[in-house]
Design a protein around this motif. Sequence first.
Motif, PDB file in Angstrom:
ATOM      1  N   GLY A  62      37.844  37.648  46.157  1.00 43.80           N
ATOM      2  CA  GLY A  62      39.053  36.867  45.933  1.00 43.80           C
ATOM      3  C   GLY A  62      40.280  37.654  46.348  1.00 43.80           C
ATOM      4  N   ARG A  63      41.452  37.050  46.207  1.00 37.35           N
ATOM      5  CA  ARG A  63      42.689  37.695  46.659  1.00 37.35           C
ATOM      6  C   ARG A  63      42.963  38.984  45.880  1.00 37.35           C
ATOM      7  NH1 ARG A  63      48.855  35.346  46.073  1.00 37.35           N
ATOM      8  NH2 ARG A  63      49.882  37.238  46.814  1.00 37.35           N
ATOM      9  N   HIS A  64      42.782  38.949  44.549  1.00 35.15           N
ATOM     10  CA  HIS A  64      43.017  40.127  43.714  1.00 35.15           C
ATOM     11  C   HIS A  64      41.697  40.867  43.520  1.00 35.15           C
ATOM     12  CE1 HIS A  64      46.888  38.253  41.811  1.00 35.15           C
ATOM     13  NE2 HIS A  64      46.999  38.515  43.100  1.00 35.15           N
ATOM     14  N   LEU A 121      47.968  46.986  41.419  1.00 35.26           N
ATOM     15  CA  LEU A 121      47.253  45.806  41.913  1.00 35.26           C
ATOM     16  C   LEU A 121      46.706  46.101  43.297  1.00 35.26           C
ATOM     17  CD1 LEU A 121      46.434  42.793  41.770  1.00 35.26           C
ATOM     18  CD2 LEU A 121      48.682  42.236  42.753  1.00 35.26           C
ATOM     19  N   ILE A 122      45.375  45.927  43.472  1.00 34.80           N
ATOM     20  CA  ILE A 122      44.729  46.086  44.776  1.00 34.80           C
ATOM     21  C   ILE A 122      44.358  44.691  45.271  1.00 34.80           C
ATOM     22  CG2 ILE A 122      42.800  47.107  46.041  1.00 34.80           C
ATOM     23  CD1 ILE A 122      42.654  49.239  43.796  1.00 34.80           C
ATOM     24  N   ILE A 134      39.233  53.014  38.532  1.00 37.76           N
ATOM     25  CA  ILE A 134      39.121  51.827  39.389  1.00 37.76           C
ATOM     26  C   ILE A 134      37.648  51.491  39.628  1.00 37.76           C
ATOM     27  CG2 ILE A 134      39.587  50.904  41.711  1.00 37.76           C
ATOM     28  CD1 ILE A 134      42.104  52.724  41.756  1.00 37.76           C
ATOM     29  N   ALA A 135      36.828  52.534  39.803  1.00 39.41           N
ATOM     30  CA  ALA A 135      35.398  52.331  40.096  1.00 39.41           C
ATOM     31  C   ALA A 135      34.595  51.937  38.857  1.00 39.41           C
ATOM     32  CB  ALA A 135      34.805  53.594  40.705  1.00 39.41           C
ATOM     33  N   SER A 158      38.178  43.624  37.563  1.00 39.00           N
ATOM     34  CA  SER A 158      37.773  43.274  38.929  1.00 39.00           C
ATOM     35  C   SER A 158      38.021  41.792  39.167  1.00 39.00           C
ATOM     36  CB  SER A 158      36.292  43.585  39.141  1.00 39.00           C
ATOM     37  OG  SER A 158      36.064  44.971  39.094  1.00 39.00           O
ATOM     38  N   GLY A 159      38.345  41.421  40.408  1.00 42.44           N
ATOM     39  CA  GLY A 159      38.607  40.040  40.769  1.00 42.44           C
ATOM     40  C   GLY A 159      37.326  39.278  41.078  1.00 42.44           C
TER      41      GLY A 159
END
Length: 641
Positions: free
Chosen positions: A319-321, A344-345, A368-369, A381-382
Motif C-alpha cells: 500500500g501507499r504507507h 513515515l516510509i 522498523i524491521a 506496517s502498511g
Amino acid sequence: MISINNLTYEIGARALYDEANWHIKPGEKTGLIGANGTGKTTLLKLIVGELMPTSGTISMAKGLKIGYLNQDLLSYHSEKNILQVSMEAFERQNELHDQIEALLKKLETDYSEDILHKLSDKQAEFEALDGYNIEYRAASILAGLGFDEMDQQRQLSEFSGGWRMRVMLARILLQAPDLLLLDEPTNHLDLPSIQWLESYLQAFEGAVIIVSHDRYFLDRVIEKTVESKRGKLNVYAGNYSFYLQEKAQREEIQNNQYKNQQAKIKQEEKLIERFRAKASKAKMVQSRIKALDRMDKVDAVDDYNPTVNFSFRFSKQSGRHVKTLTKISKSYPGVPILKNTEGLIEKGDKIALIGANGRGKSTLLRIIAGADTDFEGQAESGHNVTQTFFAQHQLEALHLENEILQELQAFAPKHTETELRTILGSFLFTGDDAFKKIKVLSGGEKSRVALAKALTADANFLLLDEPTNHLDIQSINILIQALKQYEGTFVVVSHDRYLLDNVANKIWYIENQQIKEYPGSYQEYEEWRIAKENKQTQKEESKEKKPKKEKKKTTSNHSDKKMDRERQSFSLNKDLERLDNEITLAKKELEDIEKELSNPAIYQEEDKLSEVNDRYTKKKSKLSSLQEQWEVIADKILELE
C-alpha cells in the motif's frame, strides 16, 4: 623510498605475483586496488616483512618507519584506557617521562650534580621531542575519530571491535611514520570520522598506501592508483576516477590490438593449412608456424564489470504507507536514543539512514524491521507489506554445509535453477562456483551470498544494515545496480557515500533524538548540510564580534562582507581544484614526452627529435605557468582565511 623488483609470490602452485614491479616515492598517496583474491593485503604483508617473496626483492630506504593498520590488530588487548593506549605511539617520550619521574624521586634524597645533570639532559630531550604536548595530540586525534573526553578514559577492553580498531588507527597516526599502510581503514568508521580521516591524510606529509572499497575516500585522498591484476602491478597517475577513465582507454587499445592480432593469426593459420600438404611449400609453412609460436600474444580484455541481468520481482504490491512510526521513544541505561519521534516510509521511498555511530541508526532500523520491540510508541506496517532484513548477523545464519546454490534454493523455492544461477552470476559466482560449500567462502563471498538471498526474497520492502562491509568495489557496483532495478521500497544504513549517492532519494538522520528527513539525494543533502553549518558558524561569529549596542545595519554589513569572503573563497577553491587537475594532466603529458626522448631511435631522426624537443619545451613552460597560478590563488585563499 621502496623499490619492488621482479616480485614473485607463490601460494602452492599458484603465483599471486609474477615478476611484479613498483617504485614507491616519498610523500606519494597511492590507492592499491583490485578484485578480491588478487593479493592486495598479501602485498602489504610482504612490504612489512610478515611474508617473504618466493623470488625478487623489496628494498627500502635505511631507517624507514612504517605504520601498518590491518585487521589483525583487533586481537590487541590492554587494560589501559584508550588515551594511554594511543600514547604508546610515543615510545621514546614515554621512556623519558619514566626516567624523569625516577630522577625526580631520587632528588628527594640525593642532590648530587650527577643527578641534576642527568635530569637536565632528559628534560631537554623530552622538550625537544614535544613531550609536553603528546597527551594533547593523542586526545585531538581520538576526538577526530569519534571519542569524546569521557570515552578517552575508558579501558580499551570495554569497546567493541570496530571502536578498538579506531584506537589502533589513532596510535599508528600518532607515530607519524614515513609510510602509512592502511588496509580498509574506513570499514569501522562512520561518515564524520571518514571525513576527518580524509582531511588528516590530505595534510599528512609522509607516503600513504590505501587498500579500500570506498571510491569517494580514494578520490579525495590518493593521487596515484596501482591495480593488482594477473600477478602484475599496473600504475595509473591519478585518483580512482582518473584510473577508471585511463583504464577504459587502455582496454580499448588492448581490445583493438587483440582483434587485429587474432585476425592475423587466423589468416596465417588458413595459409598454413592450405599449403601444409605441398612439399614445395614445406619450408615456407614451417617458417610461418615458427613465427606464430614466437609471436607475443595480446591478452583478451577481461570483463571486470558484470551487470545485473535479472529483474527483482515480488508477488504483491504494498500500500501507499509502508511503515508508520508514531511517538517512538527508545533508550539504553543512561543513553537516550529516540524521544517521542515520528516517521513515515511511503511506497517507492529509497531512504539512506545516516549519521555518526552511537546516534541510533541501527537501533531505528531494527525497530522498523520489528527485530527490536522494547520501545515506547508504535511502528505499524502498511497494507500488503512484505519485508526482508539484511544485517551482518545474516552471515552467521548461512548453513555452512550447504552449497551456494542449495542455500538459495532453500530460501527462494519459487525461483528456477536457471534464475538462481543467473542471480549468482551477477554476484560473481559463475560456473562451478555455485557448488562451493558456504564453509569455504571468505567474508566477502559470504556477504555476497547473504545479499543475493535478501534480494531474491519475495519482499517489497528491504532493510539493509551496512551491506557493503566485506565487499570490494566491483561487488558494491553490483549491489548498486541491483538496488537501482529494485521497484519496491528500502531503507539502507551505510557509510559508503558512492552507494548512497547512487540509490537514495531521501535522507533520514537522527538529531536531538528526533528523526529528521531531507527530501533529496545524498549529494544534495551534503551541500545543504555544509551550507547550514556555515550559516550557523557565521551567526555564532557575528554574535561574538557584535558590540552590545551595535545597530542592525552594522551587523548586516558585517554579514555581507563575510558572505563576500565566503563566495570569493569558494570561487578560488574551485579555481584551485581546476588547476590541480590541469597540473596533473600536464605532468602526465610531460612524462609521456620524456619517454619518447628516452628512446634511442628518436636521435636518428633529426626532424622528429626537433619536434619532440619543441613540444617538451612548450609543455614544461605551461606546467611552470600553471604552478605559478596555483601558488597565487593559494596565497589569496590564505589571505581570506
